[in-house]
Design an enzyme around this catalytic site. Sequence first.
Site, PDB file in Angstrom:
ATOM      1  N   ARG A  37     -11.179  -9.627  -3.365  1.00  0.00           N
ATOM      2  CA  ARG A  37     -10.934  -8.238  -3.767  1.00  0.00           C
ATOM      3  C   ARG A  37     -11.366  -8.084  -5.213  1.00  0.00           C
ATOM      4  NH1 ARG A  37      -6.279  -5.388  -6.126  1.00  0.00           N
ATOM      5  NH2 ARG A  37      -5.949  -3.376  -5.103  1.00  0.00           N
ATOM      6  N   SER A 106      -5.989  -1.208   6.101  1.00  0.00           N
ATOM      7  CA  SER A 106      -4.708  -0.962   5.432  1.00  0.00           C
ATOM      8  C   SER A 106      -4.102   0.327   5.949  1.00  0.00           C
ATOM      9  CB  SER A 106      -4.916  -0.780   3.922  1.00  0.00           C
ATOM     10  OG  SER A 106      -5.138  -2.013   3.308  1.00  0.00           O
ATOM     11  N   LYS A 135      -1.184  -2.662  -7.521  1.00  0.00           N
ATOM     12  CA  LYS A 135      -1.851  -1.446  -7.029  1.00  0.00           C
ATOM     13  C   LYS A 135      -1.044  -0.255  -7.549  1.00  0.00           C
ATOM     14  CE  LYS A 135      -3.240   0.616  -2.588  1.00  0.00           C
ATOM     15  NZ  LYS A 135      -4.663   0.766  -2.732  1.00  0.00           N
TER      16      LYS A 135
HETATM   17  N1  TZP Z   1      -2.118  -2.703  -0.865  1.00  0.00           N
HETATM   18  C1  TZP Z   1      -0.849  -2.321  -0.773  1.00  0.00           C
HETATM   19  S1  TZP Z   1       0.116  -3.053  -1.950  1.00  0.00           S
HETATM   20  C2  TZP Z   1      -1.211  -3.919  -2.579  1.00  0.00           C
HETATM   21  C3  TZP Z   1      -2.342  -3.603  -1.859  1.00  0.00           C
HETATM   22  C4  TZP Z   1      -3.696  -4.125  -2.124  1.00  0.00           C
HETATM   23  C5  TZP Z   1      -1.107  -4.846  -3.737  1.00  0.00           C
HETATM   24  C6  TZP Z   1      -0.504  -6.156  -3.370  1.00  0.00           C
HETATM   25  O1  TZP Z   1      -0.481  -7.022  -4.485  1.00  0.00           O
HETATM   26  P1  TZP Z   1       0.761  -7.939  -4.831  1.00  0.00           P
HETATM   27  O2  TZP Z   1       0.430  -8.509  -6.189  1.00  0.00           O
HETATM   28  O3  TZP Z   1       0.838  -9.016  -3.779  1.00  0.00           O
HETATM   29  O4  TZP Z   1       1.981  -7.060  -4.888  1.00  0.00           O
END
Ligand code: TZP
Length: 207
Positions: A37, A106, A135
Amino acid sequence: MDATVYVVLDRGAARGRDLTTLLSAVIAGGCRMVQLREKEWPSGRLLPVARRLRDQCRTAGITFIVNDRVDLAVAVEADGVHLGQDDLPAPVARALLRPGMVVGVSTHSLEQALVAQADGADYRAVGAMYPTGTKPDFQLVGPALVREVRPAIRVPLIGIGGITPANAGAVIRAGADGVAVISAVCAAPDPEAATRDFVAAIMAARS
Ligand code: TZP
Ligand code: MG
């Protein structure tokens, strides 16, 4: 495809750590599926990184997915692509991919999960499970959405967002097949140990 502990390799979250070293660590810790990503670098700059990670995954026999970029996924012969709600729709991406490539989507509601199912997505990420700093525009849906979506969805369901070894069990007990994690592994002092902790927490929740 084994998405039990699906590590999302994110250069920003890794804070300057080399992604190939990080990948070796998570493989050693028991991860069987990773995603690349990258939200800032253009694809030309990312290409050599993606190639290296793809080769490492192939050698280790684990699944390699590219986030957002269908063209890059095809170019490096990744195992698949992961798409958000604002990316190419799954059927449009599928038409560009090689046969057999995985498409993950997603989703943040039951409605989106059903659309992804009708679109033939191979797995569904559901999030955010918990608040996350990774995010900024996350929608907090919690394990409750996994519980709601589970009976309607036949493909693997993967929780994402704010997941740690301490709360991963709750996501699995809600019905998820695995967890996708960024910061809890990429920013961990010891990513191999963090991955092992996730594997152990999920095995305990399944038993
Ligand atoms: N989609 C929903 S929450 C998220 C994504 C890409 C971020 C997840 O990152 P982390 O650091 O595991 O909370
Ligand atoms: Mg996306």
